[in-house]
Design an enzyme around this catalytic site. Structure first.
Site, PDB file in Angstrom:
ATOM      1  N   GLY A   5     -18.792   6.487  -5.349  1.00  0.00           N
ATOM      2  CA  GLY A   5     -18.484   8.037  -5.396  1.00  0.00           C
ATOM      3  C   GLY A   5     -17.411   7.924  -4.782  1.00  0.00           C
ATOM      4  O   GLY A   5     -16.400   6.508  -3.451  1.00  0.00           O
ATOM      5  N   ALA A   6     -17.389   8.254  -3.855  1.00  0.00           N
ATOM      6  CA  ALA A   6     -16.557   8.759  -2.610  1.00  0.00           C
ATOM      7  C   ALA A   6     -17.616  10.907  -2.002  1.00  0.00           C
ATOM      8  O   ALA A   6     -18.100  10.806  -2.852  1.00  0.00           O
ATOM      9  CB  ALA A   6     -14.767   9.372  -3.447  1.00  0.00           C
TER      10      ALA A   6
ATOM     11  N   ALA B  72       0.826  -1.281   0.359  1.00  0.00           N
ATOM     12  CA  ALA B  72       0.114  -0.170   0.089  1.00  0.00           C
ATOM     13  C   ALA B  72       0.648   1.380   0.542  1.00  0.00           C
ATOM     14  O   ALA B  72       0.699   2.003  -0.445  1.00  0.00           O
ATOM     15  CB  ALA B  72      -1.443   0.077   0.950  1.00  0.00           C
TER      16      ALA B  72
ATOM     17  N   GLY C 150     -16.758   2.946  -3.707  1.00  0.00           N
ATOM     18  CA  GLY C 150     -16.334   2.108  -4.958  1.00  0.00           C
ATOM     19  C   GLY C 150     -17.447   2.688  -5.939  1.00  0.00           C
ATOM     20  O   GLY C 150     -16.841   4.128  -6.383  1.00  0.00           O
ATOM     21  N   ALA C 151     -17.985   1.866  -5.992  1.00  0.00           N
ATOM     22  CA  ALA C 151     -18.828   2.448  -7.557  1.00  0.00           C
ATOM     23  C   ALA C 151     -19.826   3.746  -7.191  1.00  0.00           C
ATOM     24  O   ALA C 151     -20.424   3.961  -7.969  1.00  0.00           O
ATOM     25  CB  ALA C 151     -19.435   1.261  -7.626  1.00  0.00           C
TER      26      ALA C 151
ATOM     27  N   LYS D 289     -14.160   6.697   1.009  1.00  0.00           N
ATOM     28  CA  LYS D 289     -13.876   5.936  -0.606  1.00  0.00           C
ATOM     29  C   LYS D 289     -15.533   5.140  -0.497  1.00  0.00           C
ATOM     30  O   LYS D 289     -15.424   3.712   0.423  1.00  0.00           O
ATOM     31  CB  LYS D 289     -13.263   5.254  -1.147  1.00  0.00           C
ATOM     32  CG  LYS D 289     -11.557   5.784  -0.520  1.00  0.00           C
ATOM     33  CD  LYS D 289     -10.464   5.026  -0.882  1.00  0.00           C
ATOM     34  CE  LYS D 289     -10.599   4.516   0.523  1.00  0.00           C
ATOM     35  NZ  LYS D 289      -8.995   4.132   1.003  1.00  0.00           N
TER      36      LYS D 289
ATOM     37  N   ALA E 129      -6.879  -0.423  -6.020  1.00  0.00           N
ATOM     38  CA  ALA E 129      -8.222   1.353  -5.932  1.00  0.00           C
ATOM     39  C   ALA E 129      -7.733   2.103  -5.343  1.00  0.00           C
ATOM     40  O   ALA E 129      -7.605   3.634  -5.137  1.00  0.00           O
ATOM     41  CB  ALA E 129      -9.085   0.690  -6.207  1.00  0.00           C
ATOM     42  N   GLY E 130      -7.936   1.741  -3.929  1.00  0.00           N
ATOM     43  CA  GLY E 130      -7.465   2.883  -2.759  1.00  0.00           C
ATOM     44  C   GLY E 130      -6.445   3.441  -2.869  1.00  0.00           C
ATOM     45  O   GLY E 130      -6.334   4.746  -1.933  1.00  0.00           O
ATOM     46  N   ASP E 131      -5.395   3.030  -2.598  1.00  0.00           N
ATOM     47  CA  ASP E 131      -3.631   3.291  -2.699  1.00  0.00           C
ATOM     48  C   ASP E 131      -4.332   4.478  -3.663  1.00  0.00           C
ATOM     49  O   ASP E 131      -3.513   5.787  -3.748  1.00  0.00           O
ATOM     50  CB  ASP E 131      -2.560   1.999  -3.157  1.00  0.00           C
ATOM     51  CG  ASP E 131      -2.623   0.960  -1.891  1.00  0.00           C
ATOM     52  OD1 ASP E 131      -3.385   1.300  -0.911  1.00  0.00           O
ATOM     53  OD2 ASP E 131      -2.332   0.407  -2.282  1.00  0.00           O
TER      54      ASP E 131
END
Length: 288
Positions: free
Chosen positions: A222-223, A36, A219-220, A217, A247-249
């Site tokens: 958004g944020a 990470a 995911g699909a 976060k 994806a989070g990194d």
């Protein structure tokens, strides 16, 4: 900017077809750089941020390859070699919908010590990989880095990393240990665990009572950005999902690249930058 935490080799196994216990299951298997902290550092360097990575690796060929890749990306390396200990290896099992599960041999990452943490640059920024805090062996180094950065007047960001070990650590303990952070970057499940709030917006608001900035976060979906009484939602960027590893990194790096340049700027722009990079990463196997 200084990034503290894990450096790894990712063995990415993208599964195909139905489970076949006792037999064979088709898969595409690749080996990529991971970890990470290393992911965040590599993305930030490619985005033009001056970044130093502090961590530990083994005395094996994998470490040499990872160091060469990260240096080529522009990351300044502060990696201690631990004799007789392997470099972290993670097997990422990716299902047909792109969701992944990890099998982790954390190796040299567990050897991170307080002496491995560089002194902060006054006015700089520290990113701590949550995995550094979730194991008792490297935890003192992560906490020392956080304390040193706060004392030097640096901003600090941290990602909770993973719900399983986070639950073992304990939500109250994690919140207390990270109280000096400026920005936290949980996903919805981690935010729910840390706050007890089922609704992501409520969880973001609850965390914003403890931290100056929260980027949650979804995911699909958004944020979310929460800071004081400000709550901003941005939709996810359209993409084709092959592998959600890293994806989070990528989101963290993209967001930080904008936020660090202008902390008082548009939260939507920071969220969009994070999601754009995450959308690019999930279109291919591996975290970077």
């Amino acid at each position: 900017m200084v990034v503290v935490g894990d450096v790894a080799t990712d063995v990415v196994v993208v599964l195909a077809g139905s489970p076949a216990p006792g037999s064979d299951r088709p898969a595409s298997i690749t080996t990529r750089g991971g970890g990470a902290a290393a992911n965040v550092a590599a993305h930030l360097a490619r985005l033009g941020t001056t970044v130093e990575l502090a961590g530990c690796v083994g005395d094996d060929p994998a470490a040499a390859g990872l160091a060469a890749e990260l240096a080529a990306a522009g990351v300044r390396l502060r990696l201690r070699t631990v004799p007789g200990v392997p470099t972290d290896t993670i097997v990422s099992l990716v299902e047909t919908d792109g969701q992944r599960s990890f099998l982790a041999d954390r190796g040299a990452n567990l050897e991170l010590a307080t002496d491995d943490v560089p002194q902060p640059h006054p006015g700089g920024h520290l990113y701590v990989s949550g995995y550094t805090l979730l194991d008792p062996r490297p935890r003192p180094a992560g906490l020392q880095a956080l304390r040193n950065a706060v004392a030097a007047g640096c901003t600090v960001s941290i990602d909770p990393a993973s719900t399983g070990p986070l639950a073992t650590y304990g939500a109250d303990r994690w919140l207390a240990d990270t109280a000096g952070a400026t920005l936290v970057l949980p996903n919805a499940a981690e935010a729910r665990l840390l706050t007890g709030c089922g609704n992501p917006a409520d969880a973001a608001r609850a965390l914003a009572e403890r931290y100056p900035v929260v980027a949650l976060k979804l995911g699909a979906d958004g944020a979310l950005w929460a800071s004081g009484d400000v709550l901003v939602h941005r939709p996810a960027h359209p993409t084709t999902v092959i592998d959600t590893t890293g994806a989070g990194d990528a989101f963290a790096a993209g967001l930080l690249s904008v936020w660090l340049r202008d902390p008082d700027g548009d939260p939507g722009a920071a969220l969009d930058a994070g999601q754009a990079l995450a959308a690019a990463v999930v279109r291919q196997p591996g975290a970077r």
